[in-house]
Design an enzyme around this catalytic site. Structure first.
Site, PDB file in Angstrom:
ATOM      1  CE1 TYR A  48     -15.953  10.057 -15.801  1.00 47.92           C
ATOM      2  CE2 TYR A  48     -15.642  10.238 -13.441  1.00 47.92           C
ATOM      3  CZ  TYR A  48     -15.944   9.479 -14.546  1.00 47.92           C
ATOM      4  OH  TYR A  48     -16.236   8.159 -14.413  1.00 47.92           O
TER       5      TYR A  48
ATOM      6  NE  ARG B 133      -2.916   0.213   3.311  1.00 45.03           N
ATOM      7  CZ  ARG B 133      -2.388   0.709   4.448  1.00 45.03           C
ATOM      8  NH1 ARG B 133      -2.081   1.985   4.539  1.00 45.03           N
ATOM      9  NH2 ARG B 133      -2.199  -0.077   5.489  1.00 45.03           N
TER      10      ARG B 133
ATOM     11  CG  ASP C 138      -9.395  14.940 -15.261  1.00 44.65           C
ATOM     12  OD1 ASP C 138      -8.754  14.362 -16.153  1.00 44.65           O
ATOM     13  OD2 ASP C 138     -10.358  14.405 -14.662  1.00 44.65           O
TER      14      ASP C 138
ATOM     15  CE  LYS D 152     -12.525   6.692 -18.186  1.00 48.15           C
ATOM     16  NZ  LYS D 152     -12.719   8.005 -17.599  1.00 48.15           N
TER      17      LYS D 152
END
Ligand SMILES: *Cc1c(COP(=O)(O)O)cnc(C)c1O
Length: 386
Positions: A107, A54, A177, A202
């Site tokens: 978004y 992590r 973004d 994407k």
């Protein structure tokens, strides 16, 4: 040698030092140390591999290094999704009582996060029209605004934000973004903004088989986000990171084909009587075409268009395509079509949909890797049936 082109950096970046040309998937969640001292040191070190998954994983780190190199950033940090990245950045840098200036065209998940969890935690948000000159700066409240959040090109109307104008805002962190452009289409950090974020799900991973996010910027800022992110836990999987890196290797040729196809399709749709508007930054009719040309190397694989007949006509198009797939997401091999008002932006309030230009006749198309002629032929047959 002249300065290496980004398409070449996409091939050479993010290699480990083993000599292997393709990345290794590190599945271990923990690493043994030489003893108490080393374990203790690892427990307080920042963004280091060789301790616990992590905190950092070698496969994920190679993906991060590749993105940092492509964005010409000091460092990058990967997440389990684009939303993992966006929500972690916001919660790492903003607290109760702080203010965020965000674009109204964003978004859908980002809008829902700003209107939901952020408001619930007492983080105040002002939405502005990001395509309007000076709009971000005018909404900044000195001493209160902690972040200015933009998306360019933006979802789904393809608005363009002026990065130099954004970077000139002093005080708050400026975040872009850049998912729709990919690191090969534009580099917002070069204009002086603080952070660039991508949904690597994407175009970067590019094959609809990895869920991944990433942020890049100055090392101190990335370290600060890392310190929060290990507690937030939106950790990137090594499998997805390896798919992200594989996607980067072919991003240059994929994006070039998709941008050419998107441009051809945009011109075709603009000439069709059943379509009342086409939004693509590469078209000279786009209101911000000159700005797009100034700050983008390529205009991206995504476009949107307004079907003259509203929702009924939009439904006929989505239900009537044969090759094109009705699906959300973007940047993959398959050409996808979706109706933002009822899918990607269904979480956006109806009145906010109107301000963001998300009409009932709006369709979003992600242009894939099929032959351009076949994609246009599919539109031809479906538009003829309207
Ligand atoms: C998809 C997308 C996101 C969210 O990314 P996920 O990987 O789905 O969490 C954020 N911003 C933009 C512009 C996107 O297209």
């Amino acid at each position: 040698m002249p300065k290496q082109q980004p398409e070449t950096t996409a091939i050479t970046s993010g290699r480990d030092d083993s000599g292997a040309l393709s990345p290794t998937i590190w599945t271990s969640t923990t690493w043994q140390s030489s003893g108490l001292e080393e374990t203790s040191k690892a427990a307080v070190s920042v963004h280091q591999t060789g301790n616990y998954a992590r905190y950092s994983n070698p496969s994920v780190r190679e993906f991060e290094r590749a993105i940092a190199e492509l964005e010409d950033a000091e460092d990058a940090l990967a997440f389990g999704s684009g939303m993992g990245a966006i929500s972690s950045i916001i919660l790492a840098l903003c607290s109760t009582g702080d203010h965020i200036v965000a674009q109204s065209q964003l978004y859908g998940g980002t809008v829902a996060f700003l209107n939901g969890p952020c408001k619930r935690l007492g983080i105040d948000v002002t939405f502005v029209d990001g395509a309007k000159p000076g709009a971000f700066a005018a909404a900044v409240k000195p001493g209160k605004t902690m972040m200015v959040l933009a998306e360019s090109p933006s979802n789904p109307q393809m608005g363009i934000v002026d990065f130099s104008e954004l970077a000139a805002i002093k005080g708050p962190y400026t975040v872009v973004d850049s998912t729709l452009a990919t690191p090969l289409g534009q580099n917002p950090l070069a204009h002086g903004v603080s952070l660039v974020v991508h949904s690597a799900t994407k175009g970067i991973a590019g094959h609809n088989d990895a869920t991944l996010g990433v942020v890049a910027g100055e090392k101190d800022l990335i370290d600060a986000i890392w310190s929060y992110s290990v507690l937030h836990g939106a950790t990137a999987s090594p499998y997805d990171a390896v798919n992200g890196l594989r996607g980067i290797r072919t991003l240059g040729v994929r994006l070039a084909h998709q941008c050419n196809s998107a441009m051809e399709l945009a011109k075709y749709l603009a000439s069709h009587k059943a379509i009342s508007a086409v939004h693509y930054p590469g078209l000279s009719s786009h209101p911000q075409h000159a700005l797009a040309e100034k700050q983008m190397r390529q205009f991206g694989s995504l476009l949107s268009c307004e079907v003259a007949g509203g929702k009924d006509a939009a439904r006929k198009v989505v239900d009537g395509v044969k090759l094109i797939c009705p699906a959300v997401s973007l940047g993959g091999p398959e050409t996808l079509i979706c109706h933002p008002a009822s899918s990607t932006h269904v979480g956006v309030l109806p009145e906010d949909q109107v301000t963001a230009g998300i009409t009932q006749g709006l369709l979003r198309v992600s242009v894939g890797l099929e032959s351009t002629a076949d994609v246009i032929a599919d539109f031809q047959q479906v538009l003829a049936s309207l």
